[in-house]
Design a protein around this motif. Sequence first.
Motif, PDB file in Angstrom:
ATOM      1  N   ILE A  77       0.845  -1.182   0.000  1.00  0.00           N
ATOM      2  CA  ILE A  77       0.000   0.000   0.000  1.00  0.00           C
ATOM      3  C   ILE A  77       0.881   1.232   0.000  1.00  0.00           C
ATOM      4  O   ILE A  77       2.028   1.197   0.469  1.00  0.00           O
ATOM      5  CB  ILE A  77      -0.949  -0.006   1.230  1.00  0.00           C
ATOM      6  CG1 ILE A  77      -2.062   1.033   1.079  1.00  0.00           C
ATOM      7  CG2 ILE A  77      -0.166   0.189   2.525  1.00  0.00           C
ATOM      8  CD1 ILE A  77      -3.183   0.858   2.091  1.00  0.00           C
ATOM      9  N   ALA A  78       0.388   2.322  -0.563  1.00  0.00           N
ATOM     10  CA  ALA A  78       1.134   3.577  -0.601  1.00  0.00           C
ATOM     11  C   ALA A  78       0.139   4.723  -0.645  1.00  0.00           C
ATOM     12  O   ALA A  78      -1.085   4.535  -0.768  1.00  0.00           O
ATOM     13  CB  ALA A  78       2.061   3.625  -1.812  1.00  0.00           C
ATOM     14  N   LEU A  79       0.685   5.940  -0.533  1.00  0.00           N
ATOM     15  CA  LEU A  79      -0.139   7.148  -0.585  1.00  0.00           C
ATOM     16  C   LEU A  79       0.003   7.766  -1.972  1.00  0.00           C
ATOM     17  O   LEU A  79       1.112   8.037  -2.430  1.00  0.00           O
ATOM     18  CB  LEU A  79       0.315   8.134   0.486  1.00  0.00           C
ATOM     19  CG  LEU A  79      -0.561   9.364   0.685  1.00  0.00           C
ATOM     20  CD1 LEU A  79      -1.921   8.981   1.239  1.00  0.00           C
ATOM     21  CD2 LEU A  79       0.130  10.355   1.640  1.00  0.00           C
ATOM     22  N   MET A  80      -1.130   7.986  -2.637  1.00  0.00           N
ATOM     23  CA  MET A  80      -1.158   8.627  -3.955  1.00  0.00           C
ATOM     24  C   MET A  80      -1.484  10.096  -3.772  1.00  0.00           C
ATOM     25  O   MET A  80      -2.580  10.452  -3.344  1.00  0.00           O
ATOM     26  CB  MET A  80      -2.225   7.961  -4.822  1.00  0.00           C
ATOM     27  CG  MET A  80      -2.353   8.537  -6.219  1.00  0.00           C
ATOM     28  SD  MET A  80      -1.071   7.955  -7.344  1.00  0.00           S
ATOM     29  CE  MET A  80      -0.575   9.495  -8.115  1.00  0.00           C
ATOM     30  N   ASN A  81      -0.507  10.945  -4.051  1.00  0.00           N
ATOM     31  CA  ASN A  81      -0.736  12.387  -3.987  1.00  0.00           C
ATOM     32  C   ASN A  81      -1.247  12.847  -5.344  1.00  0.00           C
ATOM     33  O   ASN A  81      -0.656  12.544  -6.375  1.00  0.00           O
ATOM     34  CB  ASN A  81       0.558  13.111  -3.628  1.00  0.00           C
ATOM     35  CG  ASN A  81       0.350  14.591  -3.401  1.00  0.00           C
ATOM     36  OD1 ASN A  81       0.026  15.327  -4.330  1.00  0.00           O
ATOM     37  ND2 ASN A  81       0.533  15.027  -2.171  1.00  0.00           N
ATOM     38  N   SER A 180       4.790   1.837   8.925  1.00  0.00           N
ATOM     39  CA  SER A 180       5.071   3.166   8.393  1.00  0.00           C
ATOM     40  C   SER A 180       3.923   4.091   8.779  1.00  0.00           C
ATOM     41  O   SER A 180       3.593   4.201   9.949  1.00  0.00           O
ATOM     42  CB  SER A 180       5.293   3.092   6.880  1.00  0.00           C
ATOM     43  OG  SER A 180       5.790   4.310   6.396  1.00  0.00           O
ATOM     44  N   MET A 181       3.248   4.717   7.807  1.00  0.00           N
ATOM     45  CA  MET A 181       2.159   5.634   8.142  1.00  0.00           C
ATOM     46  C   MET A 181       0.781   5.001   7.951  1.00  0.00           C
ATOM     47  O   MET A 181      -0.229   5.671   8.062  1.00  0.00           O
ATOM     48  CB  MET A 181       2.254   6.886   7.270  1.00  0.00           C
ATOM     49  CG  MET A 181       2.127   6.621   5.785  1.00  0.00           C
ATOM     50  SD  MET A 181       2.317   8.125   4.785  1.00  0.00           S
ATOM     51  CE  MET A 181       0.857   9.021   5.271  1.00  0.00           C
ATOM     52  N   HIS A 202       9.933  -1.523   8.137  1.00  0.00           N
ATOM     53  CA  HIS A 202       9.346  -0.203   7.990  1.00  0.00           C
ATOM     54  C   HIS A 202       9.982   0.775   8.965  1.00  0.00           C
ATOM     55  O   HIS A 202      10.479   0.388  10.016  1.00  0.00           O
ATOM     56  CB  HIS A 202       7.835  -0.259   8.217  1.00  0.00           C
ATOM     57  CG  HIS A 202       7.125  -1.192   7.279  1.00  0.00           C
ATOM     58  ND1 HIS A 202       6.976  -2.528   7.549  1.00  0.00           N
ATOM     59  CD2 HIS A 202       6.557  -0.982   6.065  1.00  0.00           C
ATOM     60  CE1 HIS A 202       6.337  -3.111   6.549  1.00  0.00           C
ATOM     61  NE2 HIS A 202       6.080  -2.201   5.633  1.00  0.00           N
ATOM     62  N   ARG A 203       9.911   2.049   8.608  1.00  0.00           N
ATOM     63  CA  ARG A 203      10.549   3.057   9.463  1.00  0.00           C
ATOM     64  C   ARG A 203       9.758   3.347  10.723  1.00  0.00           C
ATOM     65  O   ARG A 203      10.247   4.028  11.621  1.00  0.00           O
ATOM     66  CB  ARG A 203      10.785   4.343   8.669  1.00  0.00           C
ATOM     67  CG  ARG A 203       9.562   4.972   8.050  1.00  0.00           C
ATOM     68  CD  ARG A 203       9.962   5.987   6.976  1.00  0.00           C
ATOM     69  NE  ARG A 203       8.826   6.569   6.302  1.00  0.00           N
ATOM     70  CZ  ARG A 203       8.278   7.725   6.652  1.00  0.00           C
ATOM     71  NH1 ARG A 203       8.771   8.411   7.654  1.00  0.00           N
ATOM     72  NH2 ARG A 203       7.248   8.204   6.001  1.00  0.00           N
ATOM     73  N   ARG A 204       8.528   2.868  10.788  1.00  0.00           N
ATOM     74  CA  ARG A 204       7.738   2.969  12.011  1.00  0.00           C
ATOM     75  C   ARG A 204       6.813   1.770  12.085  1.00  0.00           C
ATOM     76  O   ARG A 204       6.310   1.295  11.068  1.00  0.00           O
ATOM     77  CB  ARG A 204       6.902   4.254  12.020  1.00  0.00           C
ATOM     78  CG  ARG A 204       6.004   4.360  13.250  1.00  0.00           C
ATOM     79  CD  ARG A 204       5.211   5.653  13.299  1.00  0.00           C
ATOM     80  NE  ARG A 204       4.077   5.477  14.183  1.00  0.00           N
ATOM     81  CZ  ARG A 204       2.808   5.602  13.835  1.00  0.00           C
ATOM     82  NH1 ARG A 204       2.491   5.911  12.600  1.00  0.00           N
ATOM     83  NH2 ARG A 204       1.844   5.405  14.717  1.00  0.00           N
TER      84      ARG A 204
END
Length: 388
Positions: A77-81, A180-181, A202-204
């Motif tokens: 999953i990722a964030l689409m800006n 992550s987020m 992941h970084r978080r």
Amino acid sequence: MAVDVHWESIHEAWDANNVEFLVAFCPTGRPAARPEADLLEDFGDAADEVNVEAEERWLDHSPFIEDAADTTAGGAIALMNTAGDDGEVQACLRQLAERLTLQGWAGQVRGAPPVHPPGWATSVDAVGRALGLFLRFIPADTNDPEPRHETLSRHDLATLRDLADRWATRPATSTYLTRSMFTDIAPSHDLGAEFLQAVERHRRAGLQWIDDEHRSTTTIDLGYGTSAIFAIASRTETWHTRLDTLTRILQDLGPRLEVGLIDTANPMPISWTDLRTRPNPGSDQLNSIDDLDVAREHIPDAYGLQVLTSTHLAKAHDLSAWTITDLGNERHLVQHPDPAAWFAHQDPDPQVIAAARHDFGDIILTPERYTAILDAKRPPNPAAAAEA
């Protein structure tokens, strides 16, 4: 085998937030020529390639995909800006599907609804202040002033896994795992192993246990660097029961910590700023204890229960009224004689804080001390020396 875009779900997610939305890849087939392929790596590489091409075509106003993470269902999953126009966003999603296909994957690129705990879980009105334990592990490379959690020792990683399994026995009606987020429903088994994998990839990483019946939340969050937060908020569990739980963790981990303290906090805290519920006299530059060179000499404030090093204690004004327990490895648990004054209410009385700050003395960082430290660390200016 191919990857296509599920446009109906994309438009649903896009309509819900026209600035940014979640885009997920749901695989149905793996690369036959690369059975060992890591989906997160491939997905991240594909997104990076799409971003580079988009920036070259549309310059500063191009859409971009950021912050990829695993999902509990086995996808990514990722964030689409959505910077740019609709056609540009759609072109990026098509290119993402094409690159995943070229890598040998099959499946769908879909819009994904955000997953998050119920609103009451982060509301002070609903659950009151949490008690939070903030800590920072000694990094494997003690010479790195700003270590990442990849530098945690295997022993510390195993400890985090065991703590996650132990806290999984607390009452909960739902459990969430943050990578992550992105927050997702947590798997129903091997929670410690899943959390450890999230930490390593992941970084978080975080876990949140939600108990609707008793209006309580329990959280573990490993943030950027080697810092972690354990927190409990509850309308039914007493403050001293919660404090005892956190204190046992602090005592067990104390010898391996650079920083460790317990304070009242916002429910489900994820950063140092969530734990600070009152103005502190220390410099803002130490808010997140990012600079270990400074943190090993000073602390940002006095707290009712925290781990101090022998170096810290040497700077104290007068801690004779406090209980100090040797934890080993030059670490000491320092406890105020009246825990209720610190933890039974939303915040301790200002007079209690003022007296504690007086007791701690020069351990506490001030803007003046921070400036002096920075001046001492700066390399000499040859021009200024010549003029002198």
